[in-house]
Scaffold this active site. Structure first.
Site: not given
Length: 275
Positions: A2-3
């Site tokens: 996840p960014e």
């Protein structure tokens, strides 16, 4: 992994379920993730009201009324789930925070690359995971002057620079590829060869991509879902990431998307549009 957009979406989704509520207990299903989970986590935070939840880079920061902080990183496959209290546990549910709202917040992580730490009465910005992070890409410190100055001193390919969390916090492989494509900058271009004009275009492209991704709830390609369980929808807007061999969509180059490896990560780009 996840960014920034995915973590921001999770944080926004958690606020209504966490802020103003009290932790009744923290159920630890194992002693460690990437690093050992602090033994004091449960005892120290029980009975404390949560007053804020924010994001810094790819980190989730939960603050309580006693100036104590839970610092959480989702790693590669981490998920945050909201569900009714005492719901039957499923595989890889490692941390369960039970609230006085009859809900529980669950950290699930199949690969166990996530991280959690407890900070007692110390500014989280001084924590070893946080203090060396660069500015937020959507904040005012990520300015034209900052970008131009930083890039002028770097002899690395620009794609590698964008992934350096000391330069800018929160950008990962997906959004680096997409921003470089929109800006028309080759991922192989050496950072100090990028003009001020092109730096400005790149900064605008980064902000545009991130804002759109947040608006659409992030990018669900593999494991990521929002805290509500809903998927994100930005994967439908991707121009290059994961599009190897497909036609370039935003130019008339009649070329196909290329794929190379940079520092062990796949980079997707159009060799005609991006120079």
């Amino acid at each position: 992994m996840p960014e920034l957009p995915e973590v921001e979406t999770i944080v926004r989704g958690l606020r209504n379920h966490l802020i103003g509520f009290t932790i009744n207990s923290i159920d630890l299903q194992r002693k460690d993730l990437r690093f050992p989970i602090p033994k004091s986590l449960n005892k120290s935070l029980n009975g404390k009201k949560i007053i804020d939840i924010v994001r810094r880079g790819k980190y989730i920061i939960i603050n309580n009324e006693d100036k104590q902080t839970i610092l959480l990183h989702l790693g590669m496959t981490g998920r945050i789930k909201i569900r009714p209290i005492n719901t039957k546990k499923v595989k890889h549910d490692h941390i369960i925070i039970k609230l006085n709202s009859n809900q529980e917040i669950v950290f699930n992580d199949s690969r166990r690359f996530g991280m959690v730490d407890y900070i007692d009465k110390i500014d989280y910005r001084n924590h070893k995971w946080i203090k060396f992070l660069g500015p937020e890409p959507l904040g005012s410190l990520f300015s034209d002057n900052y970008i131009t100055t930083y890039l002028s001193k770097s002899k690395s390919p620009i794609k590698n620079v964008l992934l350096n969390q000391k330069f800018v916090a929160g950008i990962g492989n997906i959004y680096a590829c997409e921003a470089l494509y929109l800006a028309g900058v080759s991922p192989n271009r050496i950072a100090n060869s990028i003009s001020r004009n092109r730096s400005k275009k790149l900064a605008l492209a980064i902000k545009q991509v991130l804002n759109k991704a947040i608006e659409l709830g992030g990018c669900s390609i593999k494991d990521y879902v929002q805290a509500s369980g809903e998927i994100g929808y930005f994967q439908q807007e991707l121009n290059v990431y994961g599009k190897y061999g497909k036609k370039c969509t935003l130019c008339i180059c009649n070329s196909s998307i290329k794929k190379i490896k940079q520092s062990g990560r796949s980079t997707f780009f159009c060799s005609k549009k991006q120079t």
